[in-house]
Each structure stands twice: as structure tokens, then as C-alpha cells.
Scaffold this motif. Sequence first.
Motif, mmCIF file in Angstrom:
data_model
loop_
_atom_site.group_PDB
_atom_site.id
_atom_site.type_symbol
_atom_site.label_atom_id
_atom_site.label_comp_id
_atom_site.label_asym_id
_atom_site.label_seq_id
_atom_site.Cartn_x
_atom_site.Cartn_y
_atom_site.Cartn_z
ATOM 1 N N MET A 179 4.130 -14.130 0.903
ATOM 2 C CA MET A 179 4.179 -13.056 1.904
ATOM 3 C C MET A 179 4.893 -11.826 1.340
ATOM 4 S SD MET A 179 2.386 -13.964 4.337
ATOM 5 C CE MET A 179 2.730 -12.608 5.418
ATOM 6 N N SER A 180 5.932 -12.027 0.545
ATOM 7 C CA SER A 180 6.621 -10.893 -0.078
ATOM 8 C C SER A 180 5.683 -10.146 -1.018
ATOM 9 C CB SER A 180 7.846 -11.367 -0.855
ATOM 10 O OG SER A 180 8.795 -11.914 0.008
ATOM 11 N N ALA A 181 4.928 -10.887 -1.812
ATOM 12 C CA ALA A 181 3.967 -10.245 -2.715
ATOM 13 C C ALA A 181 2.891 -9.523 -1.914
ATOM 14 C CB ALA A 181 3.331 -11.291 -3.632
ATOM 15 N N TYR A 182 2.413 -10.143 -0.854
ATOM 16 C CA TYR A 182 1.381 -9.542 -0.009
ATOM 17 C C TYR A 182 1.883 -8.243 0.607
ATOM 18 C CZ TYR A 182 -1.840 -9.052 3.929
ATOM 19 O OH TYR A 182 -2.740 -8.562 4.827
ATOM 20 N N VAL A 183 3.098 -8.266 1.149
ATOM 21 C CA VAL A 183 3.670 -7.070 1.772
ATOM 22 C C VAL A 183 3.846 -5.974 0.729
ATOM 23 C CG1 VAL A 183 5.778 -6.171 2.856
ATOM 24 C CG2 VAL A 183 4.734 -8.269 3.700
ATOM 25 N N GLY A 184 4.174 -6.347 -0.499
ATOM 26 C CA GLY A 184 4.324 -5.363 -1.561
ATOM 27 C C GLY A 184 3.005 -4.762 -2.013
ATOM 28 N N LEU A 185 1.936 -5.530 -1.949
ATOM 29 C CA LEU A 185 0.640 -5.066 -2.437
ATOM 30 C C LEU A 185 -0.200 -4.346 -1.386
ATOM 31 C CD1 LEU A 185 -0.458 -8.130 -4.583
ATOM 32 C CD2 LEU A 185 0.325 -5.906 -5.390
ATOM 33 N N PRO A 228 0.261 -1.897 0.891
ATOM 34 C CA PRO A 228 0.197 -0.430 0.937
ATOM 35 C C PRO A 228 -0.664 0.156 -0.181
ATOM 36 C CG PRO A 228 2.441 -1.152 1.292
ATOM 37 C CD PRO A 228 1.650 -2.359 0.904
ATOM 38 N N ALA A 229 -0.547 -0.383 -1.399
ATOM 39 C CA ALA A 229 -1.358 0.119 -2.507
ATOM 40 C C ALA A 229 -2.837 -0.164 -2.268
ATOM 41 C CB ALA A 229 -0.898 -0.509 -3.816
ATOM 42 N N LEU A 230 -3.160 -1.351 -1.751
ATOM 43 C CA LEU A 230 -4.557 -1.683 -1.470
ATOM 44 C C LEU A 230 -5.132 -0.782 -0.377
ATOM 45 C CD1 LEU A 230 -4.373 -5.582 -1.552
ATOM 46 C CD2 LEU A 230 -5.429 -4.092 -3.236
ATOM 47 N N LEU A 231 -4.353 -0.542 0.660
ATOM 48 C CA LEU A 231 -4.826 0.329 1.740
ATOM 49 C C LEU A 231 -5.014 1.755 1.243
ATOM 50 C CD1 LEU A 231 -2.709 -0.944 4.756
ATOM 51 C CD2 LEU A 231 -5.135 -1.334 4.310
ATOM 52 N N GLN A 232 -4.107 2.217 0.396
ATOM 53 C CA GLN A 232 -4.222 3.559 -0.148
ATOM 54 C C GLN A 232 -5.465 3.668 -1.027
ATOM 55 O OE1 GLN A 232 -0.877 4.703 -2.506
ATOM 56 N NE2 GLN A 232 -1.292 6.887 -2.280
ATOM 57 N N ARG A 233 -5.703 2.664 -1.859
ATOM 58 C CA ARG A 233 -6.891 2.675 -2.719
ATOM 59 C C ARG A 233 -8.162 2.635 -1.881
ATOM 60 N NH1 ARG A 233 -7.227 -2.115 -6.615
ATOM 61 N NH2 ARG A 233 -5.210 -1.299 -7.194
ATOM 62 N N ARG A 234 -8.163 1.807 -0.840
ATOM 63 C CA ARG A 234 -9.338 1.713 0.027
ATOM 64 C C ARG A 234 -9.596 3.040 0.733
ATOM 65 N NH1 ARG A 234 -9.045 -3.121 3.791
ATOM 66 N NH2 ARG A 234 -9.360 -4.200 1.836
ATOM 67 N N ALA A 235 -8.517 3.680 1.197
ATOM 68 C CA ALA A 235 -8.663 4.972 1.862
ATOM 69 C C ALA A 235 -9.201 6.016 0.886
ATOM 70 C CB ALA A 235 -7.328 5.419 2.444
ATOM 71 N N ALA A 236 -8.745 5.970 -0.365
ATOM 72 C CA ALA A 236 -9.230 6.914 -1.369
ATOM 73 C C ALA A 236 -10.711 6.678 -1.656
ATOM 74 C CB ALA A 236 -8.407 6.792 -2.643
ATOM 75 N N GLU A 237 -11.109 5.415 -1.739
ATOM 76 C CA GLU A 237 -12.521 5.104 -1.988
ATOM 77 C C GLU A 237 -13.400 5.570 -0.833
ATOM 78 O OE1 GLU A 237 -12.538 0.915 -2.625
ATOM 79 O OE2 GLU A 237 -11.724 1.081 -4.662
ATOM 80 N N HIS A 238 -12.958 5.341 0.393
ATOM 81 C CA HIS A 238 -13.731 5.768 1.554
ATOM 82 C C HIS A 238 -13.721 7.279 1.679
ATOM 83 C CE1 HIS A 238 -14.813 1.907 3.181
ATOM 84 N NE2 HIS A 238 -13.567 1.478 3.014
#
Length: 109
Positions: free
Chosen positions: A64-70, A72-82
Motif C-alpha cells: 500500500m505504501s508503494a501504491y500510494v507513492g506511485l 500520483p505519478a501514474l495519474l499525472q502520466r495518464r492525464a498527460a496522455e489524455h
Amino acid sequence: MDPAAEHRQQLRSLRDFLLVYNRMTELCFRHCVCSLNYRLLTGREESCLDSCAARLVRANHRLMSAYVGLVPALLQRRAAEHGAAGPPAAPGPAPGPAAPSPDAPGAGT
């Protein structure tokens, strides 16, 4: 968020928690309980179950700690792709030299 959507999210979270708890209980039971001849657990089975549950809880916390850390970066990348695929985005800060992306070839070397 409307109350119905919040309620659905809470139910989803409860369901996810119960699935993890059920799976953990099943794994530890199968690993530690050797005999069903007695109503109570033996001392060995009890200590094995405590140890097994503690290991799985720690592993779940690390995940869960790794997930919480990753996330924001995944959401930012997804937003950039969209954003690149969709209509032009609202004007932002003036473009300047960008830091190399961690995904870029040769990054981090």
C-alpha cells in the motif's frame, strides 16, 4: 461526490478489505493448522498463525505504501496522455527546459 457515489465507494472499499482479510485467513489457516482433531489451536499452530498474519499485514502495508507513492505519478502520466490525445488544454506556464523523464532512454545513467 454525491451520497450515492460515496456509498458505493465505501461498499467497494469494504468488499476489497473483506476479500483481502478472507484470503489472508485462508492462507494462514492452510499453512499453520495441521490437525482438526482438537477444538482449540495448539500452541505451535497459534504462534504460526500469529507469525503468518503479521508477515502478511506487513507485506500489505509495504504494498500500500508503494501504491500510494506511485499513484500520483501514474495519474499525472495518464492525464498527460489524455491531454495530448484530446482537445488542447488550457494555457499553462510558459514552456521551458524540461527535466528528463524517468521513462526516457538513458535517464538515470
